[in-house]
Enzyme design. Structure first.
Site, mmCIF file in Angstrom:
data_model
loop_
_atom_site.group_PDB
_atom_site.id
_atom_site.type_symbol
_atom_site.label_atom_id
_atom_site.label_comp_id
_atom_site.label_asym_id
_atom_site.label_seq_id
_atom_site.Cartn_x
_atom_site.Cartn_y
_atom_site.Cartn_z
ATOM 1 N N SER A 1 0.388 0.775 8.929
ATOM 2 C CA SER A 1 -0.358 2.032 9.044
ATOM 3 C C SER A 1 -1.580 1.833 9.944
ATOM 4 C CB SER A 1 -0.799 2.506 7.670
ATOM 5 O OG SER A 1 -1.641 1.528 7.085
ATOM 6 N N ASN B 1 7.062 3.444 13.353
ATOM 7 C CA ASN B 1 6.610 3.650 11.979
ATOM 8 C C ASN B 1 7.290 4.889 11.436
ATOM 9 O OD1 ASN B 1 5.080 2.346 10.093
ATOM 10 N ND2 ASN B 1 3.226 3.480 10.511
ATOM 11 N N ARG C 1 0.782 -1.226 0.000
ATOM 12 C CA ARG C 1 0.000 0.000 0.000
ATOM 13 C C ARG C 1 0.820 1.285 0.000
ATOM 14 N NH1 ARG C 1 -2.129 -3.959 2.635
ATOM 15 N NH2 ARG C 1 -4.211 -4.649 2.070
ATOM 16 N N CYS D 1 -8.524 -32.311 -3.218
ATOM 17 C CA CYS D 1 -8.200 -33.373 -2.250
ATOM 18 C C CYS D 1 -7.461 -32.846 -1.028
ATOM 19 C CB CYS D 1 -7.385 -34.473 -2.924
ATOM 20 S SG CYS D 1 -5.676 -34.004 -3.263
ATOM 21 N N HIS E 1 -2.617 -13.122 7.485
ATOM 22 C CA HIS E 1 -3.016 -13.182 6.078
ATOM 23 C C HIS E 1 -2.480 -14.413 5.357
ATOM 24 C CE1 HIS E 1 -3.693 -8.541 6.260
ATOM 25 N NE2 HIS E 1 -4.655 -9.222 6.843
ATOM 26 N N ILE F 1 3.022 -12.291 4.364
ATOM 27 C CA ILE F 1 2.825 -13.672 3.907
ATOM 28 C C ILE F 1 4.137 -14.285 3.431
ATOM 29 C CG2 ILE F 1 0.406 -13.283 3.254
ATOM 30 C CD1 ILE F 1 1.370 -12.934 0.342
ATOM 31 N N ASP F 2 5.267 -13.608 3.776
ATOM 32 C CA ASP F 2 6.549 -13.994 3.190
ATOM 33 C C ASP F 2 7.367 -14.991 4.004
ATOM 34 O OD1 ASP F 2 7.716 -12.358 5.281
ATOM 35 O OD2 ASP F 2 7.312 -10.613 4.023
HETATM 36 ZN ZN LIG Z 1 -5.581 -33.012 -5.252
#
Ligand SMILES: [Zn+2]
Length: 251
Positions: free
Chosen positions: A204, A226, A49, A145, A134, A118-119
């Site tokens: 933020s 920040n 962002r 499956c 996240h 998400i790293d």
């Molecule tokens: Zn599968």
């Protein structure tokens, strides 16, 4: 409860404030760290962002549309084109902030890292108790499956990544329109509610659920780190407007 009314706001220059943070850390054995995109920018990962972040680049669709549940279902190929090009963070390394947090956990002082990233960089640095609000690019599952796949099955795939069963593989990344994982939310709330020092950094605080989560805090000290001011600065008794690297290299 207005924390700022109970705990006097600490004023001083950046170095004095970092000294104050060091003192708070030395006095606490129940620290929780809440971090946003800013924690990873010094590792070279773009802040979604920020002014020149992912969200202001030019694409056929705006990124927040591409990274939505509906778009994933209806335009899976287009979703993966973007995802593989822009969300692949497996080759990045933890920075000083990740490393210091891992060290504080090892020392028994830090109880949890709650992250909007998400790293997987906290785990790469050695942190064990990480709540990824996240999700993570490191976890992927077959939509048919439910078989688990690592990141390479997605990022190194041609076109739409698929399972041997024929099902489409989906990253365990919380897309727009999708709910957050309830277990992770509850664990995050518990960690915050039990902490006596809450350090919020690189966010933020405008993104759900950051602003609502930190209201569960009942401890002594809230520290905000920040580069820019945030809408919740008045909730903290110590605000450091500096880069995370500058702060954590001195911790
Ligand atoms: Zn599968």
């Amino acid at each position: 409860m207005d924390i700022a009314l109970l705990y006097p706001f600490f004023r001083g220059d950046s170095m004095e404030k970092i000294e104050k943070l060091k003192k708070l850390i030395s006095e606490s054995n129940n620290i929780v760290f809440f971090g946003g995109a800013g924690v990873s920018t010094e590792s070279g990962i773009k802040d979604f962002r920020s002014k020149d972040g992912l969200y202001n680049e030019k694409y056929k669709y705006p990124p927040e549309k591409i990274l939505s549940h509906t778009f994933f279902l209806k335009n899976t190929e287009e979703f993966y084109k973007f995802y593989k090009e822009k969300m692949n963070c497996v080759n990045y390394n933890p920075n000083i902030t990740h490393k210091v947090l891992a060290r504080l956990e090892e020392q028994g002082k830090l109880k949890a890292v709650i992250t909007q990233n998400i790293d997987g960089l906290h785990q790469k640095a050695g942190s064990k108790n990480v709540y990824e609000l996240h999700g993570s690019v490191y976890r992927n599952h077959c939509t048919k499956c439910n078989k688990f796949f690592g990141p390479e099955s997605v990022f190194a795939s041609d076109g739409i990544p698929k399972c041997e069963c024929g099902g489409i593989i989906k990253p365990d990344v919380v897309l727009y329109e999708e709910a957050l994982d309830q277990n992770i939310l509850v664990n995050s709330i518990n960690a915050i509610a039990n902490a006596d020092l809450l350090i919020i950094a690189g966010t933020s605080l405008t993104v759900y659920p950051a602003s609502s989560l930190i209201r569960y805090f009942r401890g002594k000290n809230v520290v905000l780190i920040n580069k820019d001011i945030t809408p919740l600065d008045n909730l903290a008794n110590l605000v450091i407007n500096d880069t995370l690297g500058n702060v954590f290299k001195n911790i």
